[in-house]
Design an enzyme around this catalytic site. Sequence first.
Site, mmCIF file in Angstrom:
data_model
loop_
_atom_site.group_PDB
_atom_site.id
_atom_site.type_symbol
_atom_site.label_atom_id
_atom_site.label_comp_id
_atom_site.label_asym_id
_atom_site.label_seq_id
_atom_site.Cartn_x
_atom_site.Cartn_y
_atom_site.Cartn_z
ATOM 1 N N TYR A 1 0.836 -1.013 0.067
ATOM 2 C CA TYR A 1 -0.048 -0.011 0.082
ATOM 3 C C TYR A 1 1.009 1.504 -0.074
ATOM 4 O O TYR A 1 1.449 1.493 1.084
ATOM 5 C CB TYR A 1 -0.839 -0.242 1.276
ATOM 6 C CG TYR A 1 -1.785 0.892 1.414
ATOM 7 C CD1 TYR A 1 -2.221 2.092 0.420
ATOM 8 C CD2 TYR A 1 -2.711 1.008 2.492
ATOM 9 C CE1 TYR A 1 -3.037 2.922 0.521
ATOM 10 C CE2 TYR A 1 -3.637 2.126 2.721
ATOM 11 C CZ TYR A 1 -3.840 2.904 1.609
ATOM 12 O OH TYR A 1 -4.839 4.096 1.921
ATOM 13 N N LYS B 1 -0.954 -1.224 -4.292
ATOM 14 C CA LYS B 1 -2.211 -0.158 -3.990
ATOM 15 C C LYS B 1 -1.498 1.223 -4.220
ATOM 16 O O LYS B 1 -0.907 1.648 -3.244
ATOM 17 C CB LYS B 1 -3.091 -0.238 -2.824
ATOM 18 C CG LYS B 1 -4.116 0.699 -2.589
ATOM 19 C CD LYS B 1 -4.688 0.634 -1.273
ATOM 20 C CE LYS B 1 -5.718 1.791 -1.120
ATOM 21 N NZ LYS B 1 -6.268 1.538 0.161
ATOM 22 N N VAL C 1 -8.910 -0.620 -5.453
ATOM 23 C CA VAL C 1 -9.135 -0.784 -3.798
ATOM 24 C C VAL C 1 -10.110 0.583 -3.496
ATOM 25 O O VAL C 1 -9.397 1.627 -3.561
ATOM 26 C CB VAL C 1 -7.830 -0.941 -3.239
ATOM 27 C CG1 VAL C 1 -8.131 -0.771 -1.636
ATOM 28 C CG2 VAL C 1 -7.049 -1.959 -3.387
#
Length: 306
Positions: free
Chosen positions: A136, A164, A206
């Site tokens: 992330y 992400k 996401v």
Amino acid sequence: MQVCWKGVMPAVTTKFTENDALDLEMFEINIRAQVEAGVHGIILGGTLGEASTLTDAEKKTLVEKTVEIVDGKIPVILNIAEQTTKGAIDLAQKAAEYGASGLMMLPPMRYKANDYETVTYFKEVANSTELPIMIYNNPVDYGIEVTLDMFAELAECKNIQAIKESTRDTTNITRLKARFGDRYAVFCGVDTLALETMAIGADGWVAGLVCAFPAETVAIYELCKAGRMDEAIAIYRWFMPLLELDINPQLVQNIKMAEVATGIGTEHVRAPRLPLIGDERKRVQKIIDEGVAARPTLPAYKGIND
């Protein structure tokens, strides 16, 4: 189950009762709505999931309950946002025991690690588990950017498989794809940039407002991937005022208000977060009410990319 890194993966909110316990009844209602809409995975314990407030026992309950609800249809992914390498390794190993199919990982929390420390942190956690991992990358909110050179070093860890991308720079999608090809699946992590990034090659989304509007979110993804851009853009333009609720310090409160409006959530948050009040609450409620009133009729989107 195996994680196929593509599609819409909701970063779901954690449901609480008015007495600050896990509300598993409403949580199940929401997860079933996500599955019915056709999402491709569930991510637990992210920013929207109020990860920093959850106990280890609550994380265990959420993973086990979600695995039970989805019943093998889609993977369940647990976010790791820990202060220490030891704590991250421990949670990664427990996630596998609880039944999670994969992990999402932030850099170390609180301490602003340098590039070498950040890469070492990710590698040590990755080497401690067989679960596949999504990194992330959100320097805006968490202060550490994972650069392309850092991703080049991380490529030696075969189970680090996805990114992400939340830098807010859409050109990073192109840079990642140009440098690494298909080595990493790349997901948009910013709701207001989702269609743009998928149009230039992102593998998935996401998402945040999916928590309240799962069908509309999945429809945008499926239509975009099917090349039906005019239909995707029409839904996306309706959605944009709502999506902007995701890029706000009170995104959790905003999205939980939207979940109430669509009947698949409650507004309860865990302190120090508190429900919105005053003019800001009126502003957010007006956006939600207008969005719900103008909710579009969706085309048949399920299965169009099978």
